[in-house]
Design a protein around this motif. Structure first.
Motif, PDB file in Angstrom:
ATOM      1  N   PHE A  14       0.834  -1.207   0.000  1.00  0.00           N
ATOM      2  CA  PHE A  14       0.000   0.000   0.000  1.00  0.00           C
ATOM      3  C   PHE A  14       0.869   1.259   0.000  1.00  0.00           C
ATOM      4  N   ALA A  15       2.003   1.221   0.727  1.00  0.00           N
ATOM      5  CA  ALA A  15       2.902   2.378   0.761  1.00  0.00           C
ATOM      6  C   ALA A  15       3.463   2.649  -0.633  1.00  0.00           C
ATOM      7  N   GLU A  16       3.822   1.590  -1.352  1.00  0.00           N
ATOM      8  CA  GLU A  16       4.342   1.756  -2.716  1.00  0.00           C
ATOM      9  C   GLU A  16       3.258   2.288  -3.645  1.00  0.00           C
ATOM     10  N   PHE A  17       2.034   1.771  -3.485  1.00  0.00           N
ATOM     11  CA  PHE A  17       0.907   2.217  -4.303  1.00  0.00           C
ATOM     12  C   PHE A  17       0.623   3.702  -4.061  1.00  0.00           C
ATOM     13  N   GLU A  18       0.644   4.138  -2.801  1.00  0.00           N
ATOM     14  CA  GLU A  18       0.387   5.536  -2.451  1.00  0.00           C
ATOM     15  C   GLU A  18       1.474   6.452  -3.030  1.00  0.00           C
ATOM     16  N   LYS A  19       2.724   5.975  -2.960  1.00  0.00           N
ATOM     17  CA  LYS A  19       3.843   6.763  -3.499  1.00  0.00           C
ATOM     18  C   LYS A  19       3.697   6.944  -5.009  1.00  0.00           C
ATOM     19  N   ASN A  20       3.316   5.886  -5.709  1.00  0.00           N
ATOM     20  CA  ASN A  20       3.135   5.955  -7.156  1.00  0.00           C
ATOM     21  C   ASN A  20       2.012   6.907  -7.535  1.00  0.00           C
ATOM     22  N   CYS A  21       0.933   6.892  -6.753  1.00  0.00           N
ATOM     23  CA  CYS A  21      -0.198   7.790  -7.014  1.00  0.00           C
ATOM     24  C   CYS A  21       0.233   9.246  -6.878  1.00  0.00           C
ATOM     25  N   GLN A  22       0.982   9.509  -5.804  1.00  0.00           N
ATOM     26  CA  GLN A  22       1.441  10.883  -5.589  1.00  0.00           C
ATOM     27  C   GLN A  22       2.389  11.326  -6.702  1.00  0.00           C
ATOM     28  N   THR A  23       3.263  10.406  -7.133  1.00  0.00           N
ATOM     29  CA  THR A  23       4.206  10.727  -8.206  1.00  0.00           C
ATOM     30  C   THR A  23       3.467  11.069  -9.491  1.00  0.00           C
ATOM     31  N   ASP A  24       2.448  10.274  -9.832  1.00  0.00           N
ATOM     32  CA  ASP A  24       1.669  10.521 -11.042  1.00  0.00           C
ATOM     33  C   ASP A  24       0.931  11.854 -10.957  1.00  0.00           C
ATOM     34  N   THR A  25       0.411  12.158  -9.766  1.00  0.00           N
ATOM     35  CA  THR A  25      -0.328  13.415  -9.591  1.00  0.00           C
ATOM     36  C   THR A  25       0.585  14.616  -9.774  1.00  0.00           C
ATOM     37  N   TRP A  26       1.757  14.552  -9.113  1.00  0.00           N
ATOM     38  CA  TRP A  26       2.699  15.663  -9.236  1.00  0.00           C
ATOM     39  C   TRP A  26       3.260  15.783 -10.637  1.00  0.00           C
ATOM     40  N   LEU A  27       3.458  14.644 -11.295  1.00  0.00           N
ATOM     41  CA  LEU A  27       3.947  14.672 -12.672  1.00  0.00           C
ATOM     42  C   LEU A  27       2.936  15.344 -13.590  1.00  0.00           C
ATOM     43  N   THR A  28       1.676  14.989 -13.414  1.00  0.00           N
ATOM     44  CA  THR A  28       0.625  15.600 -14.230  1.00  0.00           C
ATOM     45  C   THR A  28       0.505  17.093 -13.949  1.00  0.00           C
ATOM     46  N   LEU A  29       0.551  17.452 -12.644  1.00  0.00           N
ATOM     47  CA  LEU A  29       0.457  18.858 -12.263  1.00  0.00           C
ATOM     48  C   LEU A  29       1.645  19.653 -12.790  1.00  0.00           C
ATOM     49  N   SER A  30       2.838  19.083 -12.649  1.00  0.00           N
ATOM     50  CA  SER A  30       4.051  19.770 -13.105  1.00  0.00           C
ATOM     51  C   SER A  30       4.025  19.966 -14.616  1.00  0.00           C
ATOM     52  N   PHE A  31       3.602  18.934 -15.342  1.00  0.00           N
ATOM     53  CA  PHE A  31       3.532  19.038 -16.798  1.00  0.00           C
ATOM     54  C   PHE A  31       2.516  20.097 -17.226  1.00  0.00           C
ATOM     55  N   SER A  32       1.371  20.119 -16.532  1.00  0.00           N
ATOM     56  CA  SER A  32       0.341  21.113 -16.848  1.00  0.00           C
ATOM     57  C   SER A  32       0.852  22.531 -16.604  1.00  0.00           C
ATOM     58  N   MET A  33       1.562  22.733 -15.477  1.00  0.00           N
ATOM     59  CA  MET A  33       2.109  24.046 -15.165  1.00  0.00           C
ATOM     60  C   MET A  33       3.170  24.453 -16.188  1.00  0.00           C
ATOM     61  N   LEU A  34       3.976  23.482 -16.635  1.00  0.00           N
ATOM     62  CA  LEU A  34       5.013  23.769 -17.629  1.00  0.00           C
ATOM     63  C   LEU A  34       4.377  24.196 -18.950  1.00  0.00           C
ATOM     64  N   VAL A  35       3.332  23.481 -19.355  1.00  0.00           N
ATOM     65  CA  VAL A  35       2.640  23.832 -20.598  1.00  0.00           C
ATOM     66  C   VAL A  35       2.033  25.224 -20.503  1.00  0.00           C
ATOM     67  N   PHE A  36       1.382  25.510 -19.362  1.00  0.00           N
ATOM     68  CA  PHE A  36       0.758  26.818 -19.167  1.00  0.00           C
ATOM     69  C   PHE A  36       1.800  27.931 -19.177  1.00  0.00           C
ATOM     70  N   LEU A  37       2.920  27.705 -18.464  1.00  0.00           N
ATOM     71  CA  LEU A  37       3.974  28.716 -18.399  1.00  0.00           C
ATOM     72  C   LEU A  37       4.592  28.958 -19.778  1.00  0.00           C
ATOM     73  N   THR A  38       4.821  27.881 -20.522  1.00  0.00           N
ATOM     74  CA  THR A  38       5.379  28.004 -21.869  1.00  0.00           C
ATOM     75  C   THR A  38       4.440  28.774 -22.782  1.00  0.00           C
ATOM     76  N   ALA A  39       3.139  28.454 -22.684  1.00  0.00           N
ATOM     77  CA  ALA A  39       2.153  29.148 -23.508  1.00  0.00           C
ATOM     78  C   ALA A  39       2.088  30.639 -23.153  1.00  0.00           C
ATOM     79  N   ALA A  40       2.148  30.935 -21.844  1.00  0.00           N
ATOM     80  CA  ALA A  40       2.089  32.333 -21.396  1.00  0.00           C
ATOM     81  C   ALA A  40       3.299  33.119 -21.888  1.00  0.00           C
ATOM     82  N   ILE A  41       4.487  32.520 -21.765  1.00  0.00           N
ATOM     83  CA  ILE A  41       5.716  33.185 -22.228  1.00  0.00           C
ATOM     84  C   ILE A  41       5.667  33.407 -23.737  1.00  0.00           C
TER      85      ILE A  41
END
Length: 237
Positions: free
Chosen positions: A32-59
Motif C-alpha cells: 500500500f505504501a508503494e501504491f500511495e507513493k506511485n499515485c502521488q508521483t503521477d499526480t505531481w507529474l501531471t500537475l508539473s507538466f500542466s504548469m510547464l505547458v501553461f507557463l510556456t504558452a504564457a511566455i
C-alpha cells in the motif's frame, strides 16, 4: 477499508487494475505504501507538466504580443473603427490631406517651418503631429486616422528620428496599414544627415523596393531640385 476488511468477503478475489494485485494483497503495509507513493508521483507529474505547458504558452503569448505589438494594436484599432462604422480604404481622391509627415520631436522646427510652409505654398495639404492631432485621443488612434486620410506618408528620417522609439512605432503602423489596404506606393522617405540605407528602420528596409526615397540636399544650391522631386513624389499615384 483496511481496518474493516473483515466486512468484505471478496477482497481476495477483487483485482486492482493499477497494480495487478488483489485488494487484500494491496492492503498489506508495504504494497500500500508503494501504491500511495506511485499515485502521488503521477499526480505531481501531471500537475508539473500542466504548469510547464501553461507557463510556456504564457511566455510565448507575451513574446509574440511584444514582438508584434504594432500588428496587435492595428487589429484592435481596426476592429474598434469598424465597430464605429469607419472602414479604412485604399488610396482615393477625396483624402483630406496630400501627405502626413512623421518626424522626431527634435526636428519639429524644420518640419513646421521649412517643410510645411514650402509644401503648403506649392498647394499641398500637409498634416503632422502637434498641428493636427486632436487632444484627448491616443496617438495610435490619431496616427491611424491621419495615415488613412492622407494620400502619402512622409518619413523625415534624421539622426533624431532613428533614436526615437515613437517614430519606430509610427513606421510600423504606417507600413502595416499600407500593406493591409494595398497602398504600398504611398510611402515616401526623406533621408537627412547623410544616413545610409542600412541604418533605416528595418520595417522600411524590408519594403525598400516599394518606397520612394529622396535625399535631403547638402547644399542650398540643390534645394530647388529637392522640392521638385518631392512635389513629383507627392503628386504621383
Amino acid at each position: 477499508m483496511k481496518e474493516i476488511q473483515h466486512l468484505f468477503g471478496d477482497l481476495n478475489e477483487t483485482i486492482c487494475s493499477e497494480k495487478k494485485l488483489t485488494v487484500l494483497e494491496l492492503l498489506q503495509e508495504k504494497a500500500f505504501a508503494e501504491f500511495e507513493k506511485n499515485c502521488q508521483t503521477d499526480t505531481w507529474l501531471t500537475l508539473s507538466f500542466s504548469m510547464l505547458v501553461f507557463l510556456t504558452a504564457a511566455i510565448t503569448v507575451v513574446f509574440l504580443v511584444k514582438k508584434y505589438r504594432v500588428h496587435v494594436d492595428y487589429i484592435i484599432l481596426s476592429l474598434r473603427s469598424r465597430w464605429k462604422g469607419v472602414v479604412y480604404s485604399a488610396a482615393r481622391e477625396d483624402c483630406q490631406f496630400d501627405a502626413f509627415i512623421s518626424y522626431a520631436e527634435d526636428d519639429y522646427s524644420i518640419v513646421s517651418t521649412l517643410l510645411y510652409q514650402s509644401l503648403t505654398r506649392k498647394g499641398f495639404r500637409i498634416s503632422f503631429s502637434d498641428k493636427d492631432f486632436t487632444p484627448g485621443l491616443t496617438k495610435a488612434d490619431e496616427l491611424l486616422w491621419f495615415v488613412d486620410n492622407s494620400r502619402k506618408v512622409v518619413f523625415f528620417v534624421t539622426e533624431n528620428f532613428l533614436a526615437n522609439g515613437w517614430n519606430s512605432y509610427a513606421v510600423q503602423m504606417a507600413v502595416t496599414h499600407s500593406f493591409h489596404n494595398n497602398r504600398k506606393q504611398s510611402l515616401i522617405v526623406i533621408i537627412k544627415d547623410n544616413i545610409p540605407i542600412k541604418r533605416m528602420p528595418k520595417d522600411l528596409r524590408y519594403i525598400w523596393w516599394s518606397i520612394l526615397s529622396i535625399r535631403w540636399p547638402e547644399t542650398t544650391e540643390l534645394m530647388e531640385q529637392f522640392w521638385g522631386e518631392l512635389s513629383c513624389a507627392l503628386k504621383s499615384d
